[in-house]
Structure formats: structure tokens, C-alpha cells
Motif scaffolding. Structure first.
Motif, PDB file in Angstrom:
ATOM      1  N   SER A  21       0.976  -1.034   0.051  1.00  0.00           N
ATOM      2  CA  SER A  21      -0.065  -0.027   0.027  1.00  0.00           C
ATOM      3  C   SER A  21       0.929   1.175  -0.013  1.00  0.00           C
ATOM      4  CB  SER A  21      -0.911   0.056   1.202  1.00  0.00           C
ATOM      5  OG  SER A  21      -1.555   1.086   1.358  1.00  0.00           O
ATOM      6  N   GLY A  22       2.148   1.311   1.176  1.00  0.00           N
ATOM      7  CA  GLY A  22       3.004   2.302   0.771  1.00  0.00           C
ATOM      8  C   GLY A  22       3.430   2.611  -0.447  1.00  0.00           C
ATOM      9  N   VAL A  23       3.905   1.673  -1.265  1.00  0.00           N
ATOM     10  CA  VAL A  23       4.487   1.746  -2.682  1.00  0.00           C
ATOM     11  C   VAL A  23       3.361   2.179  -3.397  1.00  0.00           C
ATOM     12  CG1 VAL A  23       5.330   0.399  -4.719  1.00  0.00           C
ATOM     13  CG2 VAL A  23       6.319  -0.265  -2.220  1.00  0.00           C
ATOM     14  N   GLY A  24       2.349   1.796  -3.407  1.00  0.00           N
ATOM     15  CA  GLY A  24       1.073   2.324  -4.367  1.00  0.00           C
ATOM     16  C   GLY A  24       1.283   3.789  -4.037  1.00  0.00           C
ATOM     17  N   TRP A  25       0.829   4.181  -2.833  1.00  0.00           N
ATOM     18  CA  TRP A  25       0.758   5.823  -2.449  1.00  0.00           C
ATOM     19  C   TRP A  25       1.808   6.337  -3.053  1.00  0.00           C
ATOM     20  CZ3 TRP A  25      -3.715   8.077  -1.816  1.00  0.00           C
ATOM     21  CH2 TRP A  25      -4.714   7.258  -1.297  1.00  0.00           C
ATOM     22  N   THR A  26       3.109   6.064  -2.788  1.00  0.00           N
ATOM     23  CA  THR A  26       4.197   6.786  -3.101  1.00  0.00           C
ATOM     24  C   THR A  26       4.283   6.686  -4.693  1.00  0.00           C
ATOM     25  OG1 THR A  26       5.674   5.910  -1.393  1.00  0.00           O
ATOM     26  CG2 THR A  26       7.076   6.653  -3.394  1.00  0.00           C
ATOM     27  N   PHE A  27       3.879   5.925  -5.353  1.00  0.00           N
ATOM     28  CA  PHE A  27       3.944   5.856  -6.876  1.00  0.00           C
ATOM     29  C   PHE A  27       2.712   6.984  -7.263  1.00  0.00           C
ATOM     30  CE2 PHE A  27       6.697   2.491  -7.383  1.00  0.00           C
ATOM     31  CZ  PHE A  27       7.377   2.771  -8.839  1.00  0.00           C
ATOM     32  N   SER A  28       1.709   6.959  -6.593  1.00  0.00           N
ATOM     33  CA  SER A  28       0.576   7.887  -6.920  1.00  0.00           C
ATOM     34  C   SER A  28       0.937   9.227  -6.929  1.00  0.00           C
ATOM     35  CB  SER A  28      -0.742   7.294  -6.331  1.00  0.00           C
ATOM     36  OG  SER A  28      -1.907   8.263  -6.416  1.00  0.00           O
ATOM     37  N   VAL A  29       1.405   9.482  -5.563  1.00  0.00           N
ATOM     38  CA  VAL A  29       1.908  10.834  -5.265  1.00  0.00           C
ATOM     39  C   VAL A  29       2.983  11.340  -6.171  1.00  0.00           C
ATOM     40  CG1 VAL A  29       2.894  12.420  -3.558  1.00  0.00           C
ATOM     41  CG2 VAL A  29       1.040  10.919  -2.849  1.00  0.00           C
ATOM     42  N   ALA A  30       3.989  10.809  -6.525  1.00  0.00           N
ATOM     43  CA  ALA A  30       5.277  11.102  -7.148  1.00  0.00           C
ATOM     44  C   ALA A  30       4.633  11.237  -8.729  1.00  0.00           C
ATOM     45  CB  ALA A  30       6.195  10.189  -7.130  1.00  0.00           C
ATOM     46  N   LEU A  31       3.922  10.572  -9.198  1.00  0.00           N
ATOM     47  CA  LEU A  31       3.661  10.504 -10.728  1.00  0.00           C
ATOM     48  C   LEU A  31       2.571  11.711 -11.212  1.00  0.00           C
ATOM     49  CD1 LEU A  31       3.560   6.544 -11.623  1.00  0.00           C
ATOM     50  CD2 LEU A  31       5.337   8.332 -11.833  1.00  0.00           C
ATOM     51  N   VAL A  32       1.665  11.657 -10.064  1.00  0.00           N
ATOM     52  CA  VAL A  32       0.596  12.858 -10.267  1.00  0.00           C
ATOM     53  C   VAL A  32       1.669  14.195 -10.111  1.00  0.00           C
ATOM     54  CG1 VAL A  32      -1.277  13.701  -9.730  1.00  0.00           C
ATOM     55  CG2 VAL A  32      -1.209  11.259  -9.913  1.00  0.00           C
ATOM     56  N   ALA A  33       1.929  14.250  -9.048  1.00  0.00           N
ATOM     57  CA  ALA A  33       2.934  15.288  -8.848  1.00  0.00           C
ATOM     58  C   ALA A  33       3.998  15.722 -10.039  1.00  0.00           C
ATOM     59  CB  ALA A  33       3.648  15.319  -7.504  1.00  0.00           C
ATOM     60  N   TRP A  34       4.546  14.665 -10.607  1.00  0.00           N
ATOM     61  CA  TRP A  34       5.447  15.109 -11.800  1.00  0.00           C
ATOM     62  C   TRP A  34       4.535  15.512 -13.047  1.00  0.00           C
ATOM     63  CZ3 TRP A  34      10.190  15.882 -12.874  1.00  0.00           C
ATOM     64  CH2 TRP A  34      10.703  15.857 -13.796  1.00  0.00           C
ATOM     65  N   VAL A  35       3.465  15.117 -13.113  1.00  0.00           N
ATOM     66  CA  VAL A  35       2.714  15.644 -14.280  1.00  0.00           C
ATOM     67  C   VAL A  35       2.258  17.166 -13.996  1.00  0.00           C
ATOM     68  CG1 VAL A  35       0.447  15.616 -15.525  1.00  0.00           C
ATOM     69  CG2 VAL A  35       1.681  13.267 -15.002  1.00  0.00           C
ATOM     70  N   LEU A  36       1.994  17.455 -12.654  1.00  0.00           N
ATOM     71  CA  LEU A  36       1.664  18.688 -12.404  1.00  0.00           C
ATOM     72  C   LEU A  36       3.151  19.688 -12.350  1.00  0.00           C
ATOM     73  CD1 LEU A  36      -0.094  21.062 -11.152  1.00  0.00           C
ATOM     74  CD2 LEU A  36       0.469  20.168  -8.927  1.00  0.00           C
ATOM     75  N   ALA A  37       4.241  19.005 -11.983  1.00  0.00           N
ATOM     76  CA  ALA A  37       5.468  20.127 -12.285  1.00  0.00           C
ATOM     77  C   ALA A  37       5.642  20.033 -13.338  1.00  0.00           C
ATOM     78  CB  ALA A  37       6.443  19.032 -11.381  1.00  0.00           C
ATOM     79  N   LEU A  38       5.693  19.002 -14.345  1.00  0.00           N
ATOM     80  CA  LEU A  38       5.914  19.402 -15.809  1.00  0.00           C
ATOM     81  C   LEU A  38       5.155  20.353 -16.449  1.00  0.00           C
ATOM     82  CD1 LEU A  38       6.603  15.681 -17.148  1.00  0.00           C
ATOM     83  CD2 LEU A  38       8.440  17.549 -16.724  1.00  0.00           C
TER      84      LEU A  38
END
Length: 238
Positions: A21-38
Motif C-alpha cells: 500500500s505504501g509503494v502504491g501511494w508513493t507512486f501515486s503521489v510522485a507520478l501525479v505530482a510529476w505531471v503537475l510539475a511538468l
């Protein structure tokens, strides 16, 4: 030191589920935040190089504020302070009714912070193209928008692949700060396992290995992308 090692605790159904579950939330936060950051970073980075001084000043202000305020402070401001200073109805919605407020706050805070760093990479890439190509584009009758679209951005995006790899890895590591606002991502779940089982070494070793694997996979993908996007004459042999 007489420590009772027990690696098997990580494979018990409950604790293994926490890690997954922690890995899933880490990926979810990082990838969506990366799209916003780009999205935000590209706009701000381009804005910093535009001939319009007000736009360039506004974009520079954004970069200096978000880049120089620690990410942890920004997360606290988004999560604890913002709901108190907006109109009461909106603040009440942000605190009680908004779905997954910890996740949304982590994505927004991490995304906007990383956008300031992406903007600097984009600005540096555009400046690295040089004035010769820009002058040639204008001499051939291209407008400012066409010059950016057909000349500056296609080249600069290929130039900044290596530094953007570093930013992509950083956003995964920075996602661990989301535990401070209650999001149970990988680091928070590892801490929870350590508190429940008193096997702290095993729990945090597992988190470390997972972070390393993520970083290695991202690095390999980035190297393949860099190999296919490098421009002879702009990228040195090193």
C-alpha cells in the motif's frame, strides 16, 4: 548489540500489505505530482525567457519563492494554514469534505515545489540553444510563438533530459515528506511496521531497498531516453 533479527515479519500478510500500500501511494503521489510539475514548470520556464518583462518577472518571482522555501514548510502551509485563511465554507470543505485531503495536499505541494526546479531546467535548456538559431528564426519570418514551438522547445527539451532525470528521482524521494501530514506512503508504512513489531531495522531496510530499485529503474529508462534524444554537437562525449 543483541538485536533479534526477524526478516520474516516483512512477509506476514498484514505487514506485507502495508508495504505494498505504501509503494502504491508513493507512486501515486510522485507520478501525479510529476505531471503537475511538468505542466507548470514548462510554462514558468518558458515565461522566464519571454521578451515580455512583466511575464518574466512574474515567473521569476514564482521560482524564487517556491524554490527557496523548504518543501516541508510548504506542505504545512498548504495543509494547516491555507484552510484557515480562505473563506470559511471553502476552508471547511478542504478540512472535512474534500476526498483524501492528505493526498491532494501532497500532490499540490510537491508538484508546485518541483515545478520551480523544472522551470529552471527548461530556462537553462532554452538559453543553451543560443541566440543564433533564435535570430535565424526571426529572420525567416517566424513569430515569437512559432520560434518557441518549432525551434527552441524541440531542441531544449532534448537537451534537458539528463537533469530532468535527477528531478524525477528527487520527486520520489521528496514524497516521503508526505508522512508529516498523515499520508501513509512507503516511509510512513515502514515506520508503522517498526512501531507495531519493534523490527525497525527490517522495516526501514525494506523501504531503502524499494527506493533504490525505483531509482535504478528510473535511471535505466532515462539513459535509454537520453540515448535516443541526444543531439550531436550539443551533447559532449562525456
Amino acid at each position: 548489540m543483541n538485536y533479534n533479527w526477524n526478516w520474516g515479519v516483512l512477509f506476514e500478510e498484514e505487514y506485507l500489505g502495508w508495504l505494498i500500500s505504501g509503494v502504491g501511494w508513493t507512486f501515486s503521489v510522485a507520478l501525479v505530482a510529476w505531471v503537475l510539475a511538468l505542466a507548470v514548470g514548462i510554462l514558468v520556464g518558458v515565461g522566464r525567457t519571454l521578451p515580455s518583462r512583466p511575464v518574466a518577472l512574474l515567473c521569476t518571482t514564482y521560482v524564487e519563492i517556491f524554490r527557496n522555501v523548504p518543501l516541508l514548510v510548504q506542505l504545512f502551509l498548504w495543509y494547516f494554514v491555507l484552510p484557515e485563511i480562505v473563506p470559511s465554507d471553502m476552508g471547511r470543505w478542504m478540512k472535512r469534505d474534500m476526498p483524501n485531503p492528505e493526498y491532494v495536499t501532497a500532490v499540490v505541494g510537491l508538484g508546485l515545489y518541483t515545478a520551480s526546479r523544472v522551470a529552471e531546467q527548461v530556462r537553462a535548456g532554452i538559453n543553451a540553444v543560443g541566440g543564433g538559431l533564435t535570430s535565424a528564426a526571426y529572420a525567416n519570418g517566424l513569430s515569437t510563438a512559432q520560434t518557441y514551438r518549432y525551434v527552441l522547445l524541440p531542441i531544449s527539451f532534448r537537451l534537458i533530459v539528463p537533469p530532468m532525470t535527477s528531478e524525477f528521482l528527487t520527486i520520489f524521494k521528496n514524497s516521503s515528506l508526505a508522512l508529516t501530514i498523515g499520508l501513509l506512503e512507503l516511509t510512513a508504512q515502514s515506520q508503522q511496521i517498526a512501531e507495531y513489531t519493534f523490527q525497525g531495522f527490517e522495516a526501514f531496510t525494506a523501504a531503502t531497498v524499494i527506493y533504490v530499485v525505483i531509482a535504478l529503474c528510473a535511471t535505466v529508462i532515462a539513459q535509454i531516453l537520453e540515448r535516443h534524444t541526444k543531439i550531436p554537437g550539443f551533447v559532449g562525449k562525456a
